[in-house]
Design an enzyme around this catalytic site. Structure first.
Site, short mmCIF file in Angstrom:
data_model
loop_
_atom_site.label_atom_id
_atom_site.label_comp_id
_atom_site.label_asym_id
_atom_site.label_seq_id
_atom_site.Cartn_x
_atom_site.Cartn_y
_atom_site.Cartn_z
N GLU A 13 36.50 29.82 11.21
CA GLU A 13 37.94 29.63 11.45
C GLU A 13 38.76 30.24 10.33
OE1 GLU A 13 39.15 29.11 14.58
OE2 GLU A 13 37.90 27.31 14.52
N THR B 80 38.77 33.18 9.43
CA THR B 80 38.00 34.25 8.78
C THR B 80 38.30 35.61 9.39
OG1 THR B 80 36.17 33.71 10.26
CG2 THR B 80 36.07 32.81 8.03
N SER C 46 54.44 34.25 36.91
CA SER C 46 53.39 33.30 36.55
C SER C 46 53.51 32.05 37.39
CB SER C 46 53.46 32.93 35.07
OG SER C 46 52.58 31.85 34.79
N GLY D 179 48.55 25.91 24.32
CA GLY D 179 48.81 25.16 23.10
C GLY D 179 47.67 24.30 22.62
N GLY E 183 44.76 25.47 21.40
CA GLY E 183 43.88 26.21 20.48
C GLY E 183 42.72 26.86 21.19
N SER F 77 44.93 30.64 25.19
CA SER F 77 45.56 30.93 26.47
C SER F 77 46.32 32.25 26.43
CB SER F 77 46.51 29.79 26.86
OG SER F 77 47.49 29.57 25.86
N SER F 78 46.93 32.57 25.29
CA SER F 78 47.68 33.83 25.19
C SER F 78 46.75 35.03 25.22
CB SER F 78 48.54 33.84 23.92
OG SER F 78 47.75 33.70 22.76
N GLU G 130 50.03 41.43 20.38
CA GLU G 130 50.45 40.13 19.86
C GLU G 130 51.00 40.23 18.45
OE1 GLU G 130 49.09 35.46 20.01
OE2 GLU G 130 47.94 36.98 21.08
N ASP H 179 40.20 36.18 19.10
CA ASP H 179 40.50 35.61 20.41
C ASP H 179 40.40 36.66 21.52
OD1 ASP H 179 40.97 33.37 18.95
OD2 ASP H 179 43.14 33.37 19.21
#
EC number: 2.7.1.6
Length: 387
Positions: free
Chosen positions: A36, A38, A70, A125, A127, A130-131, A163, A175
């Site tokens: 995490e 990293t 959406s 939201g 973690g 989703s984005s 992003e 991600d």
């Protein structure tokens, strides 16, 4: 993701746009097993894909118009012109798919307009990226429709750029790479410096274990300031130590490195977390590859302590999940994702899942907190075309 879901999304596309989609694609959210904060330090991460996905029905347009809708956001179809797309001009959900179109065009790819309808089962939201799922599904669809020939890791890079630059969130590469490249039944050992990958078999059910995700229902956003502060602190640490990134500090030289930083306690804590977290990823890889899966539990718990005490991105709810689960017999537990809310993961024997789940739910009720959402995480496939 079922054929029924693809058909439902395609049918909704027809209702919205009065025409047929050229295909339906899916891209998953992810859970990060270990590693995490990293990824933006050129380090190691180990995510796996969730069965929860963003699904997109898409068709090309030849008039330079991008239409977005959406199922998960109130409002009608949003219409944009691809020539007018510009970084940080959009603060709505549409920035994620529009940013992908911008990033592809900015990189020289001949992408025109499109009609897009999206539906997602990735909890926002929490973690669980989703984005990134939203970005990757649009990128994959456009890659296929416009025959760009880009590989998964290349799409991930472009989605990260979308992003970082278009949305304005300083996220790392993990991600998007997880969403684009993970395989069912495996965790992805990713070196974020060179994007080299190794698929590590991760079938807990076969060994009598389960991995639970506990969504605390506390929302967070990477584009808020605390994430950026941590990233800037890591960059400061690398500069003070004369290295390109904290990845370059060997674990065996950590104490000497901390001494060289001096009395900047905040930077010392950030450096200590990143260097020890990289080592934890390598330990987990070694344990999984040698068949010692249960032994990763304490390593996960160590990671949570480091995120809580050194990186300081945990919160009351995440700590409550971890502490309660461990007391109830979990093999290991830690927060996952960027922090300040979101989700924790719990590694447990299959027979202990019910008791651990009840203990966590009871602890939240006793503390007067919103009930958490608990579900099992099973490593699923990465982004793919459904129809």
């Amino acid at each position: 993701m079922s054929v029924d879901t693809a058909a439902t999304v395609a049918e909704r596309f027809r209702e919205l746009y009065g025409s047929e989609p050229e295909g339906v694609w899916a891209a998953p959210g992810r859970v990060n097993l270990i590693g995490e904060h990293t990824d933006y330090n050129d380090g190691f991460v180990m995510p796996f894909a969730l069965p929860h996905t963003a699904v997109a029905a898409v068709a090309r347009r030849d008039d330079g118009v991008l239409r977005l809708h959406s199922e998960d956001v109130r409002g009608g179809v949003v219409e944009l012109r691809v020539d007018d797309l510009a970084p940080e001009t959009d603060r709505a959900w549409t920035a994620y798919p529009a940013g992908v179109v911008w990033a592809l065009r900015n990189a020289g790819h001949a992408v025109g307009g499109a009609d897009v309808h999206l539906a997602s089962t990735v909890p926002a939201g929490a973690g669980l990226s989703s984005s990134a799922a939203l970005e990757v599904v649009v990128a994959l669809a456009l890659n296929d429709l416009y025959e760009l020939g880009l590989k998964g890791w290349q799409l991930a890079r472009l989605c990260q750029r979308a992003e970082n630059v278009y949305v304005g969130a300083p996220v790392g590469i993990m991600d998007q790479t997880a969403s684009a490249c993970c395989e069912a039944g495996h965790a992805l050992f990713l070196d974020t410096r060179d994007l080299s990958q190794r698929q590590i078999p991760f079938d807990l059910a076969a060994e009598g274990m389960r991995l639970l995700v506990v969504d605390t229902q506390v929302k967070h956003s990477h584009s808020e300031g605390e994430y950026g502060k941590r990233r800037a602190g890591c960059e400061k640490g690398a500069a003070l130590l004369g290295v390109d990134a904290l990845r370059d500090i060997p674990y065996g030289e950590l104490d000497a490195a901390l001494a060289r930083i001096g009395d900047d306690e905040e930077v010392r804590r950030l450096v200590r977390h990143v260097v020890t977290e990289d080592q934890r990823v390598e330990r987990v890889v070694g344990l999984l590859e040698s068949g010692e899966t249960r032994a990763i539990g304490p390593v996960l718990t160590e990671g949570h302590a480091s995120l809580r005490d050194d990186f300081r991105v945990s919160c009351r709810e995440l700590d409550l999940v971890v502490d309660t689960a461990l007391t109830a017999g979990a093999l290991g537990a830690r927060m996952t994702g960027g922090g300040f809310g979101g989700s924790a993961i719990v590694l447990a024997e299959a027979g202990d899942v019910e008791g651990i789940t009840k203990a966590v739910e009871d602890a939240f009720a006793a503390a007067g907190l919103t009930a958490p959402r608990v579900f099992e995480a099973v490593p699923a496939a990465g982004a793919r075309r459904l129809s």
